[in-house]
Design a protein around this motif. Structure first.
Motif, PDB file in Angstrom:
ATOM      1  N   GLU A 123      -0.066 -14.506  16.170  1.00  0.00           N
ATOM      2  CA  GLU A 123      -0.689 -13.137  16.003  1.00  0.00           C
ATOM      3  C   GLU A 123      -1.041 -13.078  14.520  1.00  0.00           C
ATOM      4  N   ILE A 124      -2.268 -12.264  14.262  1.00  0.00           N
ATOM      5  CA  ILE A 124      -2.678 -12.219  13.020  1.00  0.00           C
ATOM      6  C   ILE A 124      -2.618 -10.594  12.638  1.00  0.00           C
ATOM      7  N   LEU A 125      -1.718 -10.033  11.810  1.00  0.00           N
ATOM      8  CA  LEU A 125      -1.762  -8.996  11.119  1.00  0.00           C
ATOM      9  C   LEU A 125      -2.911  -8.642  10.082  1.00  0.00           C
ATOM     10  N   SER A 126      -3.911  -7.859  10.238  1.00  0.00           N
ATOM     11  CA  SER A 126      -5.075  -7.838   9.453  1.00  0.00           C
ATOM     12  C   SER A 126      -5.519  -6.447   8.935  1.00  0.00           C
ATOM     13  N   PRO A 127      -4.757  -5.666   8.245  1.00  0.00           N
ATOM     14  CA  PRO A 127      -5.403  -4.509   7.716  1.00  0.00           C
ATOM     15  C   PRO A 127      -6.753  -4.441   6.884  1.00  0.00           C
ATOM     16  N   THR A 128      -7.450  -3.400   6.610  1.00  0.00           N
ATOM     17  CA  THR A 128      -8.549  -3.560   6.255  1.00  0.00           C
ATOM     18  C   THR A 128      -8.491  -2.431   4.962  1.00  0.00           C
ATOM     19  N   SER A 129      -9.478  -2.784   4.062  1.00  0.00           N
ATOM     20  CA  SER A 129      -9.828  -1.888   2.904  1.00  0.00           C
ATOM     21  C   SER A 129     -10.691  -0.711   2.989  1.00  0.00           C
ATOM     22  N   GLN A 130     -11.339  -0.702   4.178  1.00  0.00           N
ATOM     23  CA  GLN A 130     -12.271   0.375   4.545  1.00  0.00           C
ATOM     24  C   GLN A 130     -11.679   1.699   4.312  1.00  0.00           C
ATOM     25  N   ASN A 131     -10.361   1.753   4.677  1.00  0.00           N
ATOM     26  CA  ASN A 131      -9.721   3.189   4.288  1.00  0.00           C
ATOM     27  C   ASN A 131      -8.613   2.965   3.495  1.00  0.00           C
ATOM     28  N   ALA A 132      -8.640   1.982   2.457  1.00  0.00           N
ATOM     29  CA  ALA A 132      -7.534   1.765   1.412  1.00  0.00           C
ATOM     30  C   ALA A 132      -6.475   0.958   2.061  1.00  0.00           C
ATOM     31  N   TYR A 133      -6.610   0.119   3.088  1.00  0.00           N
ATOM     32  CA  TYR A 133      -5.581  -0.422   3.694  1.00  0.00           C
ATOM     33  C   TYR A 133      -4.496   0.417   4.434  1.00  0.00           C
ATOM     34  N   ALA A 134      -5.132   1.584   5.011  1.00  0.00           N
ATOM     35  CA  ALA A 134      -4.381   2.157   5.880  1.00  0.00           C
ATOM     36  C   ALA A 134      -4.284   1.869   7.412  1.00  0.00           C
ATOM     37  N   GLY A 135      -5.101   0.705   7.830  1.00  0.00           N
ATOM     38  CA  GLY A 135      -5.136   0.340   9.121  1.00  0.00           C
ATOM     39  C   GLY A 135      -4.061  -0.488   9.710  1.00  0.00           C
ATOM     40  N   LEU A 136      -2.837  -0.119   9.675  1.00  0.00           N
ATOM     41  CA  LEU A 136      -1.872  -0.785  10.045  1.00  0.00           C
ATOM     42  C   LEU A 136      -1.117  -0.012  11.551  1.00  0.00           C
ATOM     43  N   GLY A 137      -1.986   0.695  12.263  1.00  0.00           N
ATOM     44  CA  GLY A 137      -1.568   1.176  13.451  1.00  0.00           C
ATOM     45  C   GLY A 137      -0.280   2.130  13.326  1.00  0.00           C
ATOM     46  N   SER A 138       0.699   1.907  14.261  1.00  0.00           N
ATOM     47  CA  SER A 138       1.848   2.844  14.192  1.00  0.00           C
ATOM     48  C   SER A 138       2.647   2.273  12.946  1.00  0.00           C
ATOM     49  N   LEU A 139       2.749   1.248  12.150  1.00  0.00           N
ATOM     50  CA  LEU A 139       3.391   0.756  11.125  1.00  0.00           C
ATOM     51  C   LEU A 139       2.655   1.859   9.839  1.00  0.00           C
ATOM     52  N   ALA A 140       1.718   2.313   9.949  1.00  0.00           N
ATOM     53  CA  ALA A 140       0.958   2.962   8.676  1.00  0.00           C
ATOM     54  C   ALA A 140       2.163   4.043   7.991  1.00  0.00           C
ATOM     55  N   GLY A 141       2.533   4.968   9.025  1.00  0.00           N
ATOM     56  CA  GLY A 141       3.526   5.944   8.361  1.00  0.00           C
ATOM     57  C   GLY A 141       4.565   5.581   7.615  1.00  0.00           C
ATOM     58  N   PRO A 142       5.574   4.622   8.156  1.00  0.00           N
ATOM     59  CA  PRO A 142       6.888   4.265   7.519  1.00  0.00           C
ATOM     60  C   PRO A 142       6.476   2.988   6.618  1.00  0.00           C
ATOM     61  N   PHE A 143       5.369   2.312   6.746  1.00  0.00           N
ATOM     62  CA  PHE A 143       5.192   1.144   5.903  1.00  0.00           C
ATOM     63  C   PHE A 143       4.442   1.264   4.780  1.00  0.00           C
TER      64      PHE A 143
END
Length: 423
Positions: A123-143
């Motif tokens: 698997e590749i975990l690939s957040p984006t800078s389009q919204n300042a690296y908030a694209g982590l799915g359900s990980l976004a809140g705690p992580f």
């Protein structure tokens, strides 16, 4: 901690996998891995890069990619080559971004390499800078906030390391203080509850302990020529990629001021606001969220950097908008994008802070580096002739030591002339 899981990742899709993080910067990768472990996910930096990294990077790339892509692909494939590796448990952390840099193609290209060689389960975990690296799915809140704080603290420790190592009385003492402080930081991240106020206080206490360790190291009072380091973010921070250029500089009696990692995050935040304004969305829920995130991040930065107020006197990192203002006469952000703007602005800022010279570290054929190199002569003239030199890397650098020796002569000459003109 993930909601409702008592500090574990519960049934999150990444649970049971090991996330491998490319070491853009040694300390940042370790701290970032600890941020994942803080929410119950297994993570670690990829093993140290070596000659095998280059061999595999060359084998699994076409030759058109920039050097950081080869290094990261090589390090990832090294993980997959290990007999004990369970491919179904592997996840590679590979962020991405928009803009002119080929960095935006790393994750898709890595996916292509993995699929073409039978590693489809990886698997590749690939957040984006389009919204300042908030694209982590359900990980976004705690992580996201924990990861942000981890990177902030790692940058602070690296800054202390670079400011004190050139002056240590006994070789290795500053490095030992740094390693102890980094281990302390990682333990604090992993062992402290992720409730924001509790975590922030614990991390501040970790930074206070780090300050104490560094201050105990005996150092000389003399001051070395200050050399600013800008350039492509991976190459300038990854010591394998840049042939340990900073320590080579220190060997010539210099002190290095290296542009940090979170500078890029502040830049992506500023770009988010700029695009919201351009598209008439400044009065939207998205804009409100971006504003709140910025305020929270600024407060975190203030709290964690506060213990080093005296230590960093004269070495303060600029606000991102100050960097952009410094770049405006040469490369306005409205007409250019990415690291080229940051590098040009930071060169001007570092020169004004007393740097005796600036080095731009970039991969060979890097467009950002090439554009900046075309602009640097004008900046040098405007700033009294400060020496600005590009160093390009592709894994075949052979005369780095000689070139740095020549460069340091120029920097010392400039510094001597600058001091004489102020008397």
């Amino acid at each position: 901690m993930l909601p409702g899981t008592n500090g574990t990742a519960g049934d999150h899709p990444l649970k049971g996998k090991r996330i491998y993080i490319p070491p853009m910067a040694y300390g940042s990768a370790r701290a970032f891995a600890s941020a994942f472990r803080a929410i119950g996910l297994d993570a670690e930096p990829t093993p140290p890069s070596d000659h095998r990294t280059r061999e595999l990077g060359a084998r699994y790339t076409s030759g058109d990619e920039c050097y950081p892509a080869k290094v990261t692909v090589g390090d990832f494939v090294k993980v997959l080559e290990r007999p004990e590796t369970d491919l179904g448990r592997v996840a590679f952390f590979m962020p991405t971004a928009q803009g002119p840099c080929r960095f935006g193609q790393y994750a898709p290209y890595l996916r292509h390499v993995l699929d073409a060689n039978g590693w489809r389960d990886v698997e590749i975990l690939s957040p984006t800078s389009q919204n300042a690296y908030a694209g982590l799915g359900s990980l976004a809140g705690p992580f996201v906030r924990t990861g942000w704080r981890a990177l902030l603290c790692a940058d602070l420790l690296q800054k202390l390391l670079l400011m004190r190592r050139p002056y240590e009385e006994r070789r290795g003492d500053v490095e030992a203080a740094y390693e102890a402080s980094l281990t302390d930081l990682c333990s604090t991240l992993e062992e402290t509850p992720a409730e924001p106020p509790v975590q922030l206080q614990a991390l501040k206490e970790s930074m206070v302990r780090a300050r104490g360790r560094f201050r105990k190291v005996a150092t000389r009072a003399e001051r070395a020529p200050l050399i600013g380091i800008v350039g492509e973010i991976f190459c300038r921070l990854n010591t394998f990629s840049n042939e340990n250029l900073v320590q080579c500089l220190e060997g010539y009696g210099a002190e290095a001021w290296v542009s940090d990692l979170v500078e890029w995050i502040w830049y992506t935040n500023s770009e988010h606001f700029r695009k919201l304004k351009l598209t008439g969305r400044m009065w939207t829920a998205e804009a409100l969220g971006a504003w709140v995130r910025k305020r929270v991040q600024k407060r975190d930065e203030h709290v964690l950097a506060e213990p080093f107020h005296e230590d960093f006197a004269g070495r303060e990192e600029p606000d991102i908008y100050e960097i952009l203002d410094c770049a405006r006469p040469y490369l306005p952000r409205e007409g250019a994008f990415g690291e080229m703007v940051l590098n040009v602005g930071k060169v001007v800022y570092l020169a004004k802070k007393g740097a005796a010279g600036i080095i731009d570290i970039s991969p060979f054929t890097c467009m950002n580096g090439i554009v900046c190199e075309a602009i640097y002569p004008r900046i040098s003239r405007d700033l009294g002739g400060i020496p600005i030199r590009n160093f390009y890397f592709d894994g075949t650098q052979s005369d780095l030591d000689r070139d740095l020796g020549v460069y340091m002569e120029l920097a010392r000459s400039y510094q001597t002339g600058s001091l004489a003109s102020t008397r």
